[in-house]
Design an enzyme around this catalytic site. Sequence first.
Site, PDB file in Angstrom:
ATOM      1  N   VAL A  22       0.825  -1.205   0.000  1.00 31.59           N
ATOM      2  CA  VAL A  22       0.000   0.000   0.000  1.00 31.59           C
ATOM      3  C   VAL A  22       0.860   1.255   0.000  1.00 31.59           C
ATOM      4  O   VAL A  22       0.725   2.130  -0.856  1.00 31.59           O
ATOM      5  CB  VAL A  22      -0.947   0.007   1.223  1.00 31.59           C
ATOM      6  CG1 VAL A  22      -1.706   1.328   1.305  1.00 31.59           C
ATOM      7  CG2 VAL A  22      -1.921  -1.157   1.144  1.00 31.59           C
ATOM      8  N   ASP A  40      10.513   3.075   6.158  1.00 34.12           N
ATOM      9  CA  ASP A  40      10.133   1.746   6.628  1.00 34.12           C
ATOM     10  C   ASP A  40      11.224   1.279   7.580  1.00 34.12           C
ATOM     11  O   ASP A  40      12.414   1.504   7.326  1.00 34.12           O
ATOM     12  CB  ASP A  40       9.990   0.760   5.460  1.00 34.12           C
ATOM     13  CG  ASP A  40       9.189  -0.477   5.847  1.00 34.12           C
ATOM     14  OD1 ASP A  40       8.044  -0.611   5.377  1.00 34.12           O
ATOM     15  OD2 ASP A  40       9.705  -1.299   6.626  1.00 34.12           O
ATOM     16  N   THR A  90      -2.572  -4.127   9.534  1.00 33.62           N
ATOM     17  CA  THR A  90      -3.311  -4.337  10.780  1.00 33.62           C
ATOM     18  C   THR A  90      -3.862  -5.764  10.749  1.00 33.62           C
ATOM     19  O   THR A  90      -5.001  -5.989  10.325  1.00 33.62           O
ATOM     20  CB  THR A  90      -4.460  -3.317  10.925  1.00 33.62           C
ATOM     21  OG1 THR A  90      -5.103  -3.135   9.659  1.00 33.62           O
ATOM     22  CG2 THR A  90      -3.938  -1.976  11.401  1.00 33.62           C
ATOM     23  N   THR A 125      -6.385  -0.319   7.865  1.00 38.77           N
ATOM     24  CA  THR A 125      -7.742  -0.741   8.172  1.00 38.77           C
ATOM     25  C   THR A 125      -7.896  -0.959   9.675  1.00 38.77           C
ATOM     26  O   THR A 125      -7.139  -1.724  10.277  1.00 38.77           O
ATOM     27  CB  THR A 125      -8.083  -2.045   7.440  1.00 38.77           C
ATOM     28  OG1 THR A 125      -7.938  -1.839   6.043  1.00 38.77           O
ATOM     29  CG2 THR A 125      -9.502  -2.482   7.745  1.00 38.77           C
ATOM     30  N   CYS A 265      -6.965  -8.156   3.873  1.00 38.27           N
ATOM     31  CA  CYS A 265      -8.180  -7.336   3.952  1.00 38.27           C
ATOM     32  C   CYS A 265      -9.432  -8.179   4.147  1.00 38.27           C
ATOM     33  O   CYS A 265     -10.041  -8.159   5.212  1.00 38.27           O
ATOM     34  CB  CYS A 265      -8.308  -6.485   2.685  1.00 38.27           C
ATOM     35  SG  CYS A 265      -7.021  -5.229   2.536  1.00 38.27           S
ATOM     36  N   ARG A 336       1.764 -13.977   2.814  1.00 38.21           N
ATOM     37  CA  ARG A 336       1.207 -13.754   4.147  1.00 38.21           C
ATOM     38  C   ARG A 336      -0.312 -13.927   4.121  1.00 38.21           C
ATOM     39  O   ARG A 336      -0.984 -13.483   3.217  1.00 38.21           O
ATOM     40  CB  ARG A 336       1.569 -12.352   4.650  1.00 38.21           C
ATOM     41  CG  ARG A 336       3.056 -12.151   4.900  1.00 38.21           C
ATOM     42  CD  ARG A 336       3.367 -10.698   5.179  1.00 38.21           C
ATOM     43  NE  ARG A 336       2.997  -9.844   4.044  1.00 38.21           N
ATOM     44  CZ  ARG A 336       2.988  -8.510   4.094  1.00 38.21           C
ATOM     45  NH1 ARG A 336       3.305  -7.890   5.209  1.00 38.21           N
ATOM     46  NH2 ARG A 336       2.651  -7.811   3.028  1.00 38.21           N
TER      47      ARG A 336
END
Length: 438
Positions: A22, A40, A90, A125, A265, A336
């Site tokens: 993202v 990062d 998240t 999110t 998501c 992942r």
Amino acid sequence: MSLYEKIVKGEEKIALVGLGYVGMPIAVAFARKVGVIGYDLNEAKINQYKNGIDPTNEVGDEVIRNTKVEFTSDETKLKEAKFYIVAVPTPVNDDHTPDLTPVEGASRILGRNLSKGSIVVFESTVYPGVTEDVCVPILEKESGLKCGVDFKIGYSPERINPGDKVHRLETITKIVSGMDEETLDEVAHVYELVVEAGVHRAESIKVAEAAKVIENSQRDINIAFMNELSIIFDKMGIDTQAVLRAAGTKWNFLKFFPGLVGGHCIGVDPYYLTYKAEQLGYHSQIILSGRRINDDMGKYVAESIVKKLIAADRPVKGAKIAILGFTFKENCPDTRNTKVIDIYNELGEYGITPLVVDTTADADEAKRLYGITFGSMSDIKDMDAVIIAVAHDEFLKLNKSDIDGFFNKDNKVKVLADIKGLLDKSEYAGKDYIYWRL
């Protein structure tokens, strides 16, 4: 002069906190227009970007080589910016409760480097309330500044679809929100620099947070319905794909399909919403029912393969099975939260160690997270069963001859599981194949 105007004139910079699937495309998009710092804490990832390598495959190596983003793992560089976008994952814990560790950690890092006059926009999110009730106190504690006085906050949920070259940051309407009208204006103007599709101004931060979390919850429920239908129709001996093609001829039929629901998501967001609902005394029924169905699909696929092996008179324990594809979605290297691991693990319960092949996937990540070492396409031979689990472009090119070559020629019946329905079913309708799909 507004912060937006200062950014456009090059007097202030934008900083991205989190450079994954993202954050990195956002940083690259803004860097075409204004000054951008890309931060990062993963130094190895930063070094890849600095060397012109895009490990996410979202924009490509050439774009990374030519971008003007200042990539860094030095958090003090964040002091040089005034407009911050936080784009960290998240995830959920093993018990399906929200894991806010990444967003809390990002807030601490940002807080240590925050200055007066800044605007912080979260894209991660979350359930409604996290930005104001969890992130703001951390920012205030670490910075010694007061939200609403010394700095402002906003929320603009990410809508980037990993691996999708059509629906991108620039082409998807961006939801934006701010703690007050002035902040909302600033946030909206900044995003309008790069979002060609325009922005939608949500009336509050909580509304924007809620909008994001229900987008994927809705999709999750619809896919769960399709998965439940596939289980029912399989018991009836009816091809689900054929049913959906027929039903899809009606103008208002929603064209969803059964499948494995992984990723960061769709398989995660519903749990954020139901967690908050539980805190308020409401136990979700529809949302959690859909989650249970989708979470169990890997196990269902594995059990179905075992049944097909028995039907083909092949011994189950020690059966040679190849799984083609391991990522959570097609043409994306991210492993992942993949649900293919559920198929792998469930087959292991039957004494089967499948060969996994995926040239698109991040092999190092798969080894680190799951202890799995990928094989090559040339290793797929003498198989008792083959599972095409992910719709990578490379698998779309497979023809009947290629598929035939994967199997043990001494087997009278070959078991082929085409999870996504990539192949022409009619080609495998003969007595020498047991073809199965969701």
